[in-house]
Design an enzyme around this catalytic site. Sequence first.
Site, PDB file in Angstrom:
ATOM      1  N   ASP A  23       0.906  -1.526  -0.389  1.00  0.00           N
ATOM      2  CA  ASP A  23      -0.046   0.184   0.554  1.00  0.00           C
ATOM      3  C   ASP A  23       0.522   1.246   0.289  1.00  0.00           C
ATOM      4  O   ASP A  23       2.440   0.894  -0.137  1.00  0.00           O
ATOM      5  CB  ASP A  23      -1.316   0.196   1.153  1.00  0.00           C
ATOM      6  CG  ASP A  23      -0.370  -0.410   2.647  1.00  0.00           C
ATOM      7  OD1 ASP A  23       0.966  -1.016   2.444  1.00  0.00           O
ATOM      8  OD2 ASP A  23      -1.572  -0.742   3.586  1.00  0.00           O
ATOM      9  N   ASN A  26      -8.663  -4.224  14.003  1.00  0.00           N
ATOM     10  CA  ASN A  26      -9.777  -4.851  13.432  1.00  0.00           C
ATOM     11  C   ASN A  26      -9.663  -5.746  12.200  1.00  0.00           C
ATOM     12  O   ASN A  26     -10.800  -6.351  11.683  1.00  0.00           O
ATOM     13  CB  ASN A  26     -10.563  -3.904  12.242  1.00  0.00           C
ATOM     14  CG  ASN A  26      -9.792  -2.853  11.502  1.00  0.00           C
ATOM     15  OD1 ASN A  26      -8.808  -3.342  11.224  1.00  0.00           O
ATOM     16  ND2 ASN A  26     -10.165  -2.076  10.955  1.00  0.00           N
ATOM     17  N   HIS A  82      -7.538  -6.211   9.196  1.00  0.00           N
ATOM     18  CA  HIS A  82      -7.471  -5.513   8.033  1.00  0.00           C
ATOM     19  C   HIS A  82      -6.275  -6.173   7.756  1.00  0.00           C
ATOM     20  O   HIS A  82      -5.510  -6.455   8.609  1.00  0.00           O
ATOM     21  CB  HIS A  82      -7.653  -4.464   7.755  1.00  0.00           C
ATOM     22  CG  HIS A  82      -7.117  -3.056   8.404  1.00  0.00           C
ATOM     23  ND1 HIS A  82      -7.104  -1.882   9.161  1.00  0.00           N
ATOM     24  CD2 HIS A  82      -5.088  -3.326   9.273  1.00  0.00           C
ATOM     25  CE1 HIS A  82      -5.912  -1.431   9.651  1.00  0.00           C
ATOM     26  NE2 HIS A  82      -5.210  -1.929   8.550  1.00  0.00           N
ATOM     27  N   GLU A  91     -10.367  -2.841   4.722  1.00  0.00           N
ATOM     28  CA  GLU A  91     -11.274  -2.076   5.889  1.00  0.00           C
ATOM     29  C   GLU A  91     -12.111  -3.610   5.799  1.00  0.00           C
ATOM     30  O   GLU A  91     -12.687  -4.001   5.185  1.00  0.00           O
ATOM     31  CB  GLU A  91     -11.597  -1.570   6.021  1.00  0.00           C
ATOM     32  CG  GLU A  91     -10.303  -0.089   6.621  1.00  0.00           C
ATOM     33  CD  GLU A  91      -9.601  -0.302   7.653  1.00  0.00           C
ATOM     34  OE1 GLU A  91      -9.919  -1.338   8.562  1.00  0.00           O
ATOM     35  OE2 GLU A  91      -8.817   0.733   7.926  1.00  0.00           O
TER      36      GLU A  91
END
Length: 246
Positions: free
Chosen positions: A67, A136, A138, A143
């Site tokens: 990313d 979370n 990811h 997400e």
Amino acid sequence: MEIIRVKDYETMSKKASEIVADRVKTLENPILGLATGSTPEGMYRYLIEKYQAGEVSFKSAKSFNLDEYVGLSADDKNSYNYYMFDKFFNHVDILKENVNLPNGTATDLKQACLDYDQKIKDAGGIDIQVLGIGVNGHIGFNEPGTPFTMRTHVVDLTESTRQANSIYFSSLDEVPTQAFTMGIGTIMESKEIILLAYGESKANAIAQMLKGEVTEDLPASILKNHPNVTVIADEKALSQIGRAHV
Ligand code: F6R
């Protein structure tokens, strides 16, 4: 999915560096998928040590990062490009032209995503992808709720992710609102994946990934459907998993 339980961050980092170095040594033209963040920093440190000791060379390797922030240039100190050169590439013999990250300053974002996927394909696909995991669940910037079929795309960063990443910026306002990320579809095409996790903050995500069902609500859960995944996690990250599961 193989799970390697280690005692701490250093052991996790060392083990990961051994696996990556082994693939770099055995494959003729290794294609590495790389991550940023605090998790892989130690692994990069150990890989640099191995390079300096003459144990491994990255001359024939190519890399693709997961990313990059939209809007940050390669020389911006907060860009993932900068991080990668600072923490790894500047200290080993990988050729600059073989290093790939999404182009943070691209103007046609859609085209930049298509180009990135094409580049990975042209290189022959990723041999080994290194992943961290978000609290979370990811992976990359995918997400919860992101369709598993997505390829490289642009995401609007959630407030919690911007908040978490703001520690690297001088203020929250400076944290970009969008990022490029390889999609889960792209990540799942990697021939081998190693996911690293340390610390208590990741314990819940790791437990859900290992014990729960495969669901888009927990992006990392898809890894259970991949034939060649190794999770290297420390005691704290595995604290919500009984030993029987590992
Ligand atoms: C980084 C990335 C993210 C991180 C994750 C964990 O390239 O894609 O998914 O791996 O957010 O970050 P750290 O390692 O900082 O806890």
